[in-house]
Design a protein around this motif. Structure first.
Motif, mmCIF file in Angstrom:
data_model
loop_
_atom_site.group_PDB
_atom_site.id
_atom_site.type_symbol
_atom_site.label_atom_id
_atom_site.label_comp_id
_atom_site.label_asym_id
_atom_site.label_seq_id
_atom_site.Cartn_x
_atom_site.Cartn_y
_atom_site.Cartn_z
ATOM 1 N N GLU A 60 13.725 -19.721 -7.669
ATOM 2 C CA GLU A 60 12.479 -18.987 -7.851
ATOM 3 C C GLU A 60 11.345 -19.993 -7.927
ATOM 4 O OE1 GLU A 60 10.568 -16.705 -11.564
ATOM 5 O OE2 GLU A 60 12.483 -15.871 -10.907
ATOM 6 N N ILE A 61 10.381 -19.870 -7.007
ATOM 7 C CA ILE A 61 9.280 -20.835 -7.022
ATOM 8 C C ILE A 61 7.957 -20.205 -7.424
ATOM 9 C CG2 ILE A 61 10.344 -22.398 -5.364
ATOM 10 C CD1 ILE A 61 8.425 -21.188 -3.289
ATOM 11 N N TYR A 62 7.955 -18.883 -7.529
ATOM 12 C CA TYR A 62 6.716 -18.212 -7.907
ATOM 13 C C TYR A 62 7.079 -16.824 -8.397
ATOM 14 C CZ TYR A 62 2.166 -15.894 -7.285
ATOM 15 O OH TYR A 62 1.006 -15.200 -7.478
ATOM 16 N N SER A 63 6.477 -16.408 -9.489
ATOM 17 C CA SER A 63 6.624 -15.013 -9.889
ATOM 18 C C SER A 63 5.375 -14.578 -10.622
ATOM 19 C CB SER A 63 7.866 -14.803 -10.754
ATOM 20 O OG SER A 63 7.688 -15.396 -12.010
ATOM 21 N N LYS A 64 5.038 -13.328 -10.444
ATOM 22 C CA LYS A 64 3.844 -12.797 -11.070
ATOM 23 C C LYS A 64 3.984 -11.296 -11.214
ATOM 24 C CE LYS A 64 -1.166 -12.631 -10.586
ATOM 25 N NZ LYS A 64 -2.331 -13.009 -9.800
ATOM 26 N N VAL A 65 3.563 -10.788 -12.369
ATOM 27 C CA VAL A 65 3.477 -9.349 -12.528
ATOM 28 C C VAL A 65 2.065 -8.956 -12.117
ATOM 29 C CG1 VAL A 65 3.483 -7.436 -14.149
ATOM 30 C CG2 VAL A 65 5.190 -9.245 -14.355
ATOM 31 N N GLN A 66 1.976 -8.081 -11.157
ATOM 32 C CA GLN A 66 0.695 -7.694 -10.575
ATOM 33 C C GLN A 66 0.388 -6.249 -10.932
ATOM 34 O OE1 GLN A 66 -1.257 -9.719 -8.706
ATOM 35 N NE2 GLN A 66 -2.785 -8.114 -8.458
ATOM 36 N N LEU A 67 -0.787 -6.000 -11.482
ATOM 37 C CA LEU A 67 -1.205 -4.633 -11.751
ATOM 38 C C LEU A 67 -1.538 -3.941 -10.437
ATOM 39 C CD1 LEU A 67 -3.511 -5.125 -14.857
ATOM 40 C CD2 LEU A 67 -1.157 -4.296 -14.798
ATOM 41 N N MET A 68 -1.120 -2.710 -10.323
ATOM 42 C CA MET A 68 -1.411 -1.935 -9.119
ATOM 43 C C MET A 68 -2.667 -1.115 -9.359
ATOM 44 S SD MET A 68 1.279 -2.234 -6.896
ATOM 45 C CE MET A 68 1.467 -0.705 -6.017
ATOM 46 N N GLU A 69 -3.538 -1.080 -8.383
ATOM 47 C CA GLU A 69 -4.738 -0.253 -8.471
ATOM 48 C C GLU A 69 -4.865 0.570 -7.210
ATOM 49 O OE1 GLU A 69 -8.165 -2.644 -9.260
ATOM 50 O OE2 GLU A 69 -7.120 -3.807 -10.790
ATOM 51 N N GLN A 87 0.851 -1.194 0.000
ATOM 52 C CA GLN A 87 0.000 0.000 0.000
ATOM 53 C C GLN A 87 0.883 1.239 0.000
ATOM 54 O OE1 GLN A 87 -3.325 -0.278 -0.253
ATOM 55 N NE2 GLN A 87 -3.167 -2.490 -0.170
ATOM 56 N N GLY A 88 0.375 2.298 -0.583
ATOM 57 C CA GLY A 88 1.074 3.576 -0.513
ATOM 58 C C GLY A 88 2.289 3.673 -1.400
ATOM 59 N N PHE A 89 2.268 2.966 -2.513
ATOM 60 C CA PHE A 89 3.398 3.026 -3.450
ATOM 61 C C PHE A 89 2.833 3.198 -4.845
ATOM 62 C CE2 PHE A 89 6.671 1.011 -6.151
ATOM 63 C CZ PHE A 89 7.735 1.833 -5.823
ATOM 64 N N LYS A 90 3.377 4.164 -5.591
ATOM 65 C CA LYS A 90 2.834 4.488 -6.903
ATOM 66 C C LYS A 90 3.596 3.740 -7.988
ATOM 67 C CE LYS A 90 0.210 7.509 -9.246
ATOM 68 N NZ LYS A 90 -1.011 6.902 -9.695
ATOM 69 N N ALA A 91 2.910 2.831 -8.657
ATOM 70 C CA ALA A 91 3.504 2.105 -9.784
ATOM 71 C C ALA A 91 2.371 1.530 -10.605
ATOM 72 C CB ALA A 91 4.411 0.986 -9.284
ATOM 73 N N ASP A 92 2.635 1.313 -11.888
ATOM 74 C CA ASP A 92 1.603 0.717 -12.739
ATOM 75 C C ASP A 92 1.482 -0.771 -12.476
ATOM 76 O OD1 ASP A 92 0.970 3.116 -13.966
ATOM 77 O OD2 ASP A 92 2.540 2.871 -15.469
ATOM 78 N N ASN A 93 2.630 -1.422 -12.345
ATOM 79 C CA ASN A 93 2.605 -2.836 -12.015
ATOM 80 C C ASN A 93 3.839 -3.191 -11.217
ATOM 81 O OD1 ASN A 93 4.661 -3.253 -14.037
ATOM 82 N ND2 ASN A 93 3.017 -3.156 -15.544
ATOM 83 N N LEU A 94 3.802 -4.361 -10.660
ATOM 84 C CA LEU A 94 4.803 -4.783 -9.707
ATOM 85 C C LEU A 94 5.176 -6.225 -10.006
ATOM 86 C CD1 LEU A 94 5.788 -3.453 -6.938
ATOM 87 C CD2 LEU A 94 4.128 -4.953 -5.881
ATOM 88 N N LEU A 95 6.455 -6.529 -9.948
ATOM 89 C CA LEU A 95 6.891 -7.910 -10.108
ATOM 90 C C LEU A 95 7.101 -8.501 -8.721
ATOM 91 C CD1 LEU A 95 7.929 -10.351 -11.705
ATOM 92 C CD2 LEU A 95 10.195 -9.299 -11.628
ATOM 93 N N VAL A 96 6.372 -9.570 -8.430
ATOM 94 C CA VAL A 96 6.505 -10.251 -7.139
ATOM 95 C C VAL A 96 7.140 -11.609 -7.389
ATOM 96 C CG1 VAL A 96 5.270 -11.192 -5.162
ATOM 97 C CG2 VAL A 96 4.491 -9.063 -6.219
ATOM 98 N N VAL A 97 8.206 -11.898 -6.652
ATOM 99 C CA VAL A 97 8.918 -13.165 -6.814
ATOM 100 C C VAL A 97 9.110 -13.787 -5.435
ATOM 101 C CG1 VAL A 97 10.986 -14.310 -7.712
ATOM 102 C CG2 VAL A 97 10.146 -12.220 -8.808
ATOM 103 N N VAL A 98 8.901 -15.101 -5.367
ATOM 104 C CA VAL A 98 9.126 -15.843 -4.122
ATOM 105 C C VAL A 98 10.290 -16.799 -4.355
ATOM 106 C CG1 VAL A 98 8.141 -17.439 -2.436
ATOM 107 C CG2 VAL A 98 6.685 -15.704 -3.517
ATOM 108 N N TYR A 99 11.276 -16.729 -3.468
ATOM 109 C CA TYR A 99 12.444 -17.611 -3.539
ATOM 110 C C TYR A 99 12.461 -18.517 -2.322
ATOM 111 C CZ TYR A 99 14.216 -14.042 -6.772
ATOM 112 O OH TYR A 99 14.359 -13.163 -7.805
ATOM 113 N N ASP A 100 12.956 -19.746 -2.532
ATOM 114 C CA ASP A 100 13.199 -20.585 -1.363
ATOM 115 C C ASP A 100 14.595 -20.258 -0.833
ATOM 116 O OD1 ASP A 100 15.063 -21.943 -2.947
ATOM 117 O OD2 ASP A 100 13.814 -23.733 -3.175
#
Length: 95
Positions: free
Chosen positions: A48-57, A30-43
């Motif tokens: 890398e076990i998960y990654s997703k580009v998430q649109l920010m609204e 919350q409280g961050f200005k961006a069009d989209n965000l890359l979220v990555v989960v590492y063990d």
């Protein structure tokens, strides 16, 4: 009008943490200005076990982290979210 919110004021959360394995893991920024965000989960081995580009609204997002549609298995994970040359880190413990 493009207002830049300093990254320091952004609220990056991973919850529940620790996750007792009974619920999904949620990531919120919350409280961050961006069009989209890359979220990555590492063990802990750095895989890398998960990654997703998430649109920010509306300056924030909330979504569920899973591994191939399943809850994360027991262990320690590093979750990163990056956008606009800023990177946020959170450690997640799954029991």
């Amino acid at each position: 009008q493009n207002i830049q919110i300093p990254a320091e004021s952004a609220d990056f959360k991973v919850f529940p943490n620790p996750n007792l394995g009974e619920s999904d893991t949620y990531v919120s920024l919350q409280g961050f200005k961006a069009d989209n965000l890359l979220v990555v989960v590492y063990d802990m081995l750095g895989r890398e076990i998960y990654s997703k580009v998430q649109l920010m609204e509306n300056g924030g997002f909330l979504f569920t982290v899973s591994s191939d549609g399943h809850r994360l298995t027991s262990g320690i994970y590093l979750i990163t979210a990056s956008a606009n040359d800023k990177v946020f880190h959170q450690k997640l413990i799954v029991k």
